[in-house]
Design a protein around this motif. Sequence first.
Motif, PDB file in Angstrom:
ATOM      1  N   ALA A 284      -3.404  15.097  -7.964  1.00 36.85           N
ATOM      2  CA  ALA A 284      -4.236  14.474  -8.774  1.00 36.85           C
ATOM      3  C   ALA A 284      -4.163  12.932  -8.513  1.00 36.85           C
ATOM      4  N   PRO A 285      -5.235  11.927  -8.425  1.00 35.35           N
ATOM      5  CA  PRO A 285      -5.023  10.754  -8.421  1.00 35.35           C
ATOM      6  C   PRO A 285      -3.945   9.910  -9.096  1.00 35.35           C
ATOM      7  N   VAL A 286      -3.354   9.264  -8.318  1.00 34.69           N
ATOM      8  CA  VAL A 286      -2.391   8.331  -8.712  1.00 34.69           C
ATOM      9  C   VAL A 286      -2.759   6.911  -8.578  1.00 34.69           C
ATOM     10  N   ALA A 287      -2.933   5.824  -9.633  1.00 32.78           N
ATOM     11  CA  ALA A 287      -3.550   4.582  -9.471  1.00 32.78           C
ATOM     12  C   ALA A 287      -2.874   3.923  -8.705  1.00 32.78           C
ATOM     13  N   GLY A 288      -3.766   3.174  -7.725  1.00 29.25           N
ATOM     14  CA  GLY A 288      -3.450   2.606  -6.432  1.00 29.25           C
ATOM     15  C   GLY A 288      -2.807   3.249  -5.393  1.00 29.25           C
ATOM     16  N   VAL A 289      -2.850   4.726  -5.307  1.00 33.82           N
ATOM     17  CA  VAL A 289      -2.341   5.358  -4.284  1.00 33.82           C
ATOM     18  C   VAL A 289      -3.363   6.011  -3.583  1.00 33.82           C
ATOM     19  N   GLU A 290      -3.233   5.956  -2.253  1.00 36.95           N
ATOM     20  CA  GLU A 290      -4.235   6.620  -1.320  1.00 36.95           C
ATOM     21  C   GLU A 290      -3.656   8.004  -0.802  1.00 36.95           C
ATOM     22  N   PHE A 291      -4.647   8.885  -1.153  1.00 36.46           N
ATOM     23  CA  PHE A 291      -3.971  10.366  -0.793  1.00 36.46           C
ATOM     24  C   PHE A 291      -4.491  11.213   0.259  1.00 36.46           C
ATOM     25  N   GLU A 292      -3.619  11.470   1.259  1.00 43.85           N
ATOM     26  CA  GLU A 292      -4.297  12.182   2.277  1.00 43.85           C
ATOM     27  C   GLU A 292      -3.807  13.801   2.106  1.00 43.85           C
ATOM     28  N   GLN A 293      -4.782  14.777   2.021  1.00 45.09           N
ATOM     29  CA  GLN A 293      -4.383  16.029   2.034  1.00 45.09           C
ATOM     30  C   GLN A 293      -4.332  16.644   3.472  1.00 45.09           C
ATOM     31  N   MET A 294      -3.201  16.668   4.108  1.00 39.19           N
ATOM     32  CA  MET A 294      -3.023  17.256   5.392  1.00 39.19           C
ATOM     33  C   MET A 294      -1.593  17.477   5.937  1.00 39.19           C
TER      34      MET A 294
ATOM     35  N   ARG B 198       0.752  -1.248   0.017  1.00 40.01           N
ATOM     36  CA  ARG B 198      -0.061   0.040   0.069  1.00 40.01           C
ATOM     37  C   ARG B 198       0.883   1.269  -0.025  1.00 40.01           C
ATOM     38  N   VAL B 199       0.363   2.148  -0.686  1.00 41.63           N
ATOM     39  CA  VAL B 199       1.114   3.679  -0.640  1.00 41.63           C
ATOM     40  C   VAL B 199       0.133   4.577  -0.310  1.00 41.63           C
ATOM     41  N   VAL B 200       0.537   5.647   0.727  1.00 39.81           N
ATOM     42  CA  VAL B 200      -0.301   6.634   1.059  1.00 39.81           C
ATOM     43  C   VAL B 200       0.679   7.910   0.800  1.00 39.81           C
ATOM     44  N   ALA B 201       0.193   8.627  -0.024  1.00 37.61           N
ATOM     45  CA  ALA B 201       0.811   9.896  -0.293  1.00 37.61           C
ATOM     46  C   ALA B 201       0.066  11.099   0.689  1.00 37.61           C
ATOM     47  N   ILE B 202       0.998  11.868   1.122  1.00 36.67           N
ATOM     48  CA  ILE B 202       0.603  12.937   1.929  1.00 36.67           C
ATOM     49  C   ILE B 202       1.130  14.378   1.286  1.00 36.67           C
ATOM     50  N   ASP B 203       0.361  15.337   1.491  1.00 36.47           N
ATOM     51  CA  ASP B 203       0.700  16.798   0.791  1.00 36.47           C
ATOM     52  C   ASP B 203      -0.219  17.874   1.453  1.00 36.47           C
ATOM     53  N   LEU B 204       0.324  18.948   1.649  1.00 40.09           N
ATOM     54  CA  LEU B 204      -0.610  20.041   1.985  1.00 40.09           C
ATOM     55  C   LEU B 204      -1.481  20.573   0.598  1.00 40.09           C
TER      56      LEU B 204
END
Length: 229
Positions: free
Chosen positions: A107-117, A97-103
């Motif tokens: 844009a969505p990346v296939a298979g990646v969960e994004f948390e804007q925080m 699993r991959v979780v991306a975090i950024d303020l």
Amino acid sequence: MNDKRTDGERPLAVRLKTARGRTTSSQQWLKRQLNDPYVARARAAGYRSRAAFKLVEIDDKYHVLKRGQRVVDLGAAPGGWSQIAAQRVGVAAGQGRVVAIDLLDMAPVAGVEFEQMDFLDPTAPDRLKETLGGSADIVLSDMAANAIGHKKTDHLRIVALVELAATFAREVLAPDGAFLAKVLQGGTEAGLLADLKRDFTKVVHVKPPASRADSAELYVLATGFRGTA
């Protein structure tokens, strides 16, 4: 722009048709982008940025990304590193699993969960582990503090950012986990380096070929997290 070729084989350096309305620094940046082979390769491969190749080259040498791992990508936008991480841990095959975090939004990346925080939010580590379904195996950080052009100040700023990212990594990493982060040439500050060596079994500096030769950019890789007491 003029893109002249020599004998039909290799293109010469691309030149700007006009510099009107552009600052000197913007002209230099644009020329560098137009003549950078990694930029062209990134477009061809469908990567969000040329930075994707930095992670590719580091991983090809140190093999830190493995099938089935849980990965955190700090300051992930625009998503180049997240794309590589997802490929290498096998997200498409149902592994890892991959979780991306950024303020910033991303844009969505296939298979990646994004948390804007904000990863500095006190609730961020717990939220991250909940999203991941457990502790992380590796924390990635290609973040860089905004540069002001003063070498010493810029160095201190990025070291401070790495220290914060390392603190976050300690809170979310599983034992034997890894931490990879951008620093600046001149190495990592003694205090941070000592802390990393205390908490990880191996710490090295690495400059991948995709990192421009004229850049002060460098990466610190810490592996074998000893875990928290």
